[in-house]
Design a protein around this motif. Structure first.
Motif, PDB file in Angstrom:
ATOM      1  N   ALA A  65       0.837  -1.209   0.000  1.00  0.00           N
ATOM      2  CA  ALA A  65       0.000   0.000   0.000  1.00  0.00           C
ATOM      3  C   ALA A  65       0.870   1.257   0.000  1.00  0.00           C
ATOM      4  CB  ALA A  65      -0.917  -0.005   1.217  1.00  0.00           C
ATOM      5  N   HIS A  66       1.885   1.286   0.847  1.00  0.00           N
ATOM      6  CA  HIS A  66       2.794   2.437   0.889  1.00  0.00           C
ATOM      7  C   HIS A  66       3.432   2.673  -0.486  1.00  0.00           C
ATOM      8  CE1 HIS A  66       2.133   2.423   5.088  1.00  0.00           C
ATOM      9  NE2 HIS A  66       3.123   1.651   5.472  1.00  0.00           N
ATOM     10  N   SER A  67       3.793   1.581  -1.160  1.00  0.00           N
ATOM     11  CA  SER A  67       4.456   1.705  -2.465  1.00  0.00           C
ATOM     12  C   SER A  67       3.535   2.348  -3.489  1.00  0.00           C
ATOM     13  CB  SER A  67       4.906   0.315  -2.951  1.00  0.00           C
ATOM     14  OG  SER A  67       5.822  -0.265  -2.050  1.00  0.00           O
ATOM     15  N   GLU A  68       2.260   1.990  -3.451  1.00  0.00           N
ATOM     16  CA  GLU A  68       1.310   2.589  -4.388  1.00  0.00           C
ATOM     17  C   GLU A  68       1.177   4.092  -4.132  1.00  0.00           C
ATOM     18  OE1 GLU A  68      -0.048   1.211  -6.912  1.00  0.00           O
ATOM     19  OE2 GLU A  68       0.106  -0.947  -6.562  1.00  0.00           O
ATOM     20  N   ILE A  69       1.125   4.494  -2.865  1.00  0.00           N
ATOM     21  CA  ILE A  69       0.942   5.911  -2.539  1.00  0.00           C
ATOM     22  C   ILE A  69       2.218   6.703  -2.825  1.00  0.00           C
ATOM     23  CG2 ILE A  69       0.428   7.533  -0.685  1.00  0.00           C
ATOM     24  CD1 ILE A  69      -1.972   5.847  -1.650  1.00  0.00           C
ATOM     25  N   ILE A  70       3.363   6.195  -2.406  1.00  0.00           N
ATOM     26  CA  ILE A  70       4.634   6.868  -2.714  1.00  0.00           C
ATOM     27  C   ILE A  70       4.869   6.875  -4.224  1.00  0.00           C
ATOM     28  CG2 ILE A  70       7.135   6.738  -2.484  1.00  0.00           C
ATOM     29  CD1 ILE A  70       5.939   7.720   0.046  1.00  0.00           C
ATOM     30  N   GLY A  71       4.430   5.803  -4.896  1.00  0.00           N
ATOM     31  CA  GLY A  71       4.634   5.696  -6.340  1.00  0.00           C
ATOM     32  C   GLY A  71       3.891   6.732  -7.153  1.00  0.00           C
ATOM     33  N   SER A  99      -7.335  -0.995   3.037  1.00  0.00           N
ATOM     34  CA  SER A  99      -8.577  -1.626   3.499  1.00  0.00           C
ATOM     35  C   SER A  99      -8.359  -3.108   3.776  1.00  0.00           C
ATOM     36  CB  SER A  99      -9.685  -1.444   2.457  1.00  0.00           C
ATOM     37  OG  SER A  99     -10.018  -0.078   2.298  1.00  0.00           O
ATOM     38  N   ALA A 100      -7.590  -3.772   2.906  1.00  0.00           N
ATOM     39  CA  ALA A 100      -7.279  -5.189   3.132  1.00  0.00           C
ATOM     40  C   ALA A 100      -6.475  -5.362   4.414  1.00  0.00           C
ATOM     41  CB  ALA A 100      -6.509  -5.762   1.943  1.00  0.00           C
ATOM     42  N   ALA A 101      -5.540  -4.451   4.666  1.00  0.00           N
ATOM     43  CA  ALA A 101      -4.735  -4.527   5.885  1.00  0.00           C
ATOM     44  C   ALA A 101      -5.603  -4.337   7.120  1.00  0.00           C
ATOM     45  CB  ALA A 101      -3.615  -3.487   5.843  1.00  0.00           C
ATOM     46  N   GLU A 102      -6.601  -3.462   7.023  1.00  0.00           N
ATOM     47  CA  GLU A 102      -7.460  -3.202   8.181  1.00  0.00           C
ATOM     48  C   GLU A 102      -8.276  -4.428   8.589  1.00  0.00           C
ATOM     49  OE1 GLU A 102      -8.405   1.525   8.373  1.00  0.00           O
ATOM     50  OE2 GLU A 102      -9.456   0.403   6.820  1.00  0.00           O
ATOM     51  N   THR A 103      -8.509  -5.350   7.662  1.00  0.00           N
ATOM     52  CA  THR A 103      -9.222  -6.578   8.041  1.00  0.00           C
ATOM     53  C   THR A 103      -8.387  -7.441   8.964  1.00  0.00           C
ATOM     54  OG1 THR A 103      -8.428  -7.881   6.139  1.00  0.00           O
ATOM     55  CG2 THR A 103     -10.449  -6.586   5.830  1.00  0.00           C
ATOM     56  N   LEU A 104      -7.096  -7.126   9.099  1.00  0.00           N
ATOM     57  CA  LEU A 104      -6.202  -7.862   9.994  1.00  0.00           C
ATOM     58  C   LEU A 104      -6.076  -7.196  11.358  1.00  0.00           C
ATOM     59  CD1 LEU A 104      -3.552  -8.565   7.249  1.00  0.00           C
ATOM     60  CD2 LEU A 104      -4.848 -10.339   8.452  1.00  0.00           C
ATOM     61  N   GLY A 105      -6.858  -6.135  11.575  1.00  0.00           N
ATOM     62  CA  GLY A 105      -6.892  -5.513  12.885  1.00  0.00           C
ATOM     63  C   GLY A 105      -5.978  -4.324  13.063  1.00  0.00           C
ATOM     64  N   VAL A 106      -5.425  -3.793  11.966  1.00  0.00           N
ATOM     65  CA  VAL A 106      -4.582  -2.606  12.066  1.00  0.00           C
ATOM     66  C   VAL A 106      -5.344  -1.390  11.559  1.00  0.00           C
ATOM     67  CG1 VAL A 106      -2.427  -3.885  11.878  1.00  0.00           C
ATOM     68  CG2 VAL A 106      -3.534  -3.054   9.798  1.00  0.00           C
ATOM     69  N   ASP A 107      -4.823  -0.211  11.853  1.00  0.00           N
ATOM     70  CA  ASP A 107      -5.458   1.039  11.474  1.00  0.00           C
ATOM     71  C   ASP A 107      -4.602   1.741  10.431  1.00  0.00           C
ATOM     72  OD1 ASP A 107      -7.529   3.261  12.268  1.00  0.00           O
ATOM     73  OD2 ASP A 107      -5.569   4.248  12.230  1.00  0.00           O
ATOM     74  N   ASP A 141      -4.287   4.842   9.701  1.00  0.00           N
ATOM     75  CA  ASP A 141      -3.569   6.009  10.216  1.00  0.00           C
ATOM     76  C   ASP A 141      -2.270   5.594  10.894  1.00  0.00           C
ATOM     77  OD1 ASP A 141      -5.390   7.852   9.308  1.00  0.00           O
ATOM     78  OD2 ASP A 141      -6.541   7.910  11.175  1.00  0.00           O
ATOM     79  N   ASP A 142      -2.330   4.482  11.612  1.00  0.00           N
ATOM     80  CA  ASP A 142      -1.115   3.978  12.255  1.00  0.00           C
ATOM     81  C   ASP A 142      -0.108   3.524  11.211  1.00  0.00           C
ATOM     82  OD1 ASP A 142       0.474   2.974  14.580  1.00  0.00           O
ATOM     83  OD2 ASP A 142       0.061   1.041  13.652  1.00  0.00           O
ATOM     84  N   LEU A 143      -0.577   2.886  10.147  1.00  0.00           N
ATOM     85  CA  LEU A 143       0.328   2.452   9.081  1.00  0.00           C
ATOM     86  C   LEU A 143       0.999   3.652   8.427  1.00  0.00           C
ATOM     87  CD1 LEU A 143      -1.760  -0.378   7.366  1.00  0.00           C
ATOM     88  CD2 LEU A 143       0.042  -0.609   9.084  1.00  0.00           C
ATOM     89  N   THR A 144       0.220   4.714   8.189  1.00  0.00           N
ATOM     90  CA  THR A 144       0.793   5.925   7.600  1.00  0.00           C
ATOM     91  C   THR A 144       1.828   6.543   8.528  1.00  0.00           C
ATOM     92  OG1 THR A 144      -1.214   6.377   6.337  1.00  0.00           O
ATOM     93  CG2 THR A 144       0.281   8.228   6.699  1.00  0.00           C
ATOM     94  N   THR A 145       1.535   6.567   9.822  1.00  0.00           N
ATOM     95  CA  THR A 145       2.497   7.090  10.795  1.00  0.00           C
ATOM     96  C   THR A 145       3.784   6.285  10.764  1.00  0.00           C
ATOM     97  OG1 THR A 145       0.731   7.890  12.233  1.00  0.00           O
ATOM     98  CG2 THR A 145       2.895   7.578  13.239  1.00  0.00           C
TER      99      THR A 145
END
Length: 329
Positions: A55-61, A97-105, A107-111
């Motif tokens: 996900a980060h790669s898509e946004i940075i990309g 959204s796929a990552a959030e199904t694993l219980g993460v947020d 906003d935390d991933l972006t941080t």
């Protein structure tokens, strides 16, 4: 420990063993693991790491090509590039959204990203000084993404696999768009052809590196493949990319910058040189040409967009309150 506690522990162990056995059977049958299914902590952590990095790669990309939207040479090229960057934003949202199904947020991933605690693909830490870079990113980078991501449509984790179906369809468009741009430039002036060859020379080796380190030095590949999160090793995917790209380069009329590149008749594939793995390590650890700029701009965008997130949250809360009031009435 009293008898009650001891008995609880005895009963807990078989239950865990049953969960583990059921999970292993699901993987063995090539069935999907879904968010509400039991999964080992290692599986969950591996998925979070991989999906977040993706996900980060898509946004940075979005950044390397986004810089060229206002400078593209025609309205058609601007529209194509704008659509592609918009697609990449959508890919990031699907994956968060796929990552959030694993219980993460998210906003935390972006941080974690902007604080340097999570990574993104090394390929996006290279500059795009000419418009030919836009085409080569489409051809090489999106082509490599197709090699890597099409097998992920069969990933063992359901939300990840389903997100990849649409992403791969759009990446295929991006790859064709990039190649069409380069083909147009190669039919142009000598300066344009030289520009394309220069971009090919600069992006070839970083594109091979984006598949990750060689299999013997890849700390996560073995577990990911055992759990069928990914289906092929880094080196296997790299070979597929080379075999796919060589005939395309011949058709385009450019030379791939590898003196060791040749067809191996006995093995039915191409032999090719070894990327500079020391360079990959430097880029991954933050010492690439554009690492600092990419993260800084992502941090600034996140901070400047705070008011949008706050307004959206306030609106959602207001709508929820109205719904509750309506139900109460």
């Amino acid at each position: 420990m009293d008898d009650t506690q001891s008995g609880a522990a005895v009963h807990a162990e078989p239950a865990l063993a049953e969960y583990e056995e059921s999970f292993a059977a699901t993987i063995a049958r090539d069935q999907r693991v879904e968010p509400r299914d039991w999964m080992p902590d290692g599986y969950r952590k591996t998925l979070i790491r991989q999906i977040a990095q993706h996900a980060h790669s898509e946004i940075i990309g979005m950044q390397p090509e986004g810089d060229w939207i206002t400078r593209a040479p025609s309205l058609r090229r601007k529209a194509i590039l704008f659509a592609k960057v918009q697609d990449e934003a959508g890919h990031g949202l699907y994956l968060y959204s796929a990552a959030e199904t694993l219980g993460v947020d998210r906003d935390d991933l972006t941080t974690r990203l902007i604080e340097g605690r999570q990574k993104y693909s090394s390929i996006f830490n290279y500059p795009t000084p000419t418009f030919a870079d836009v085409g080569v990113i489409g051809w090489f980078v999106d082509g490599a993404a197709i090699c890597n991501q099409v097998p992920l449509c069969r990933s063992s984790y359901g939300p990840y696999a389903r997100a990849m179906v649409r992403i791969c369809k759009e990446e295929s468009f991006h790859q064709r768009q990039g190649y069409e741009l380069l083909m147009t430039m190669m039919r142009g002036t000598e300066a344009q052809r030289a520009m394309v060859q220069d971009a090919v020379d600069r992006w070839w080796w970083p594109s091979l590196m984006m598949f990750g380190p060689p299999d013997g030095n890849s700390p996560n590949s073995a577990a990911s493949m055992a759990w069928k999160i990914k289906r092929h090793s880094n080196d296997e995917l790299r070979r597929r990319f080379v075999d796919m790209t060589v005939p395309q380069a011949q058709k385009l009329g450019v030379t791939l910058p590898d003196p060791e590149l040749r067809w191996n008749e006995a093995e039915g594939r191409h032999d090719f040189g070894t990327p500079d793995w020391d360079e990959l390590t430097r880029v991954i650890t933050g010492d690439g040409p554009c690492n600092e700029e990419r993260v800084r701009r992502r941090r600034e965008a996140h901070e400047e967009g705070a008011w949008v997130r706050e307004a959206a949250a306030a609106h959602a809360a207001k709508q929820a309150a109205r719904t509750r009031e309506g139900a109460a009435a």
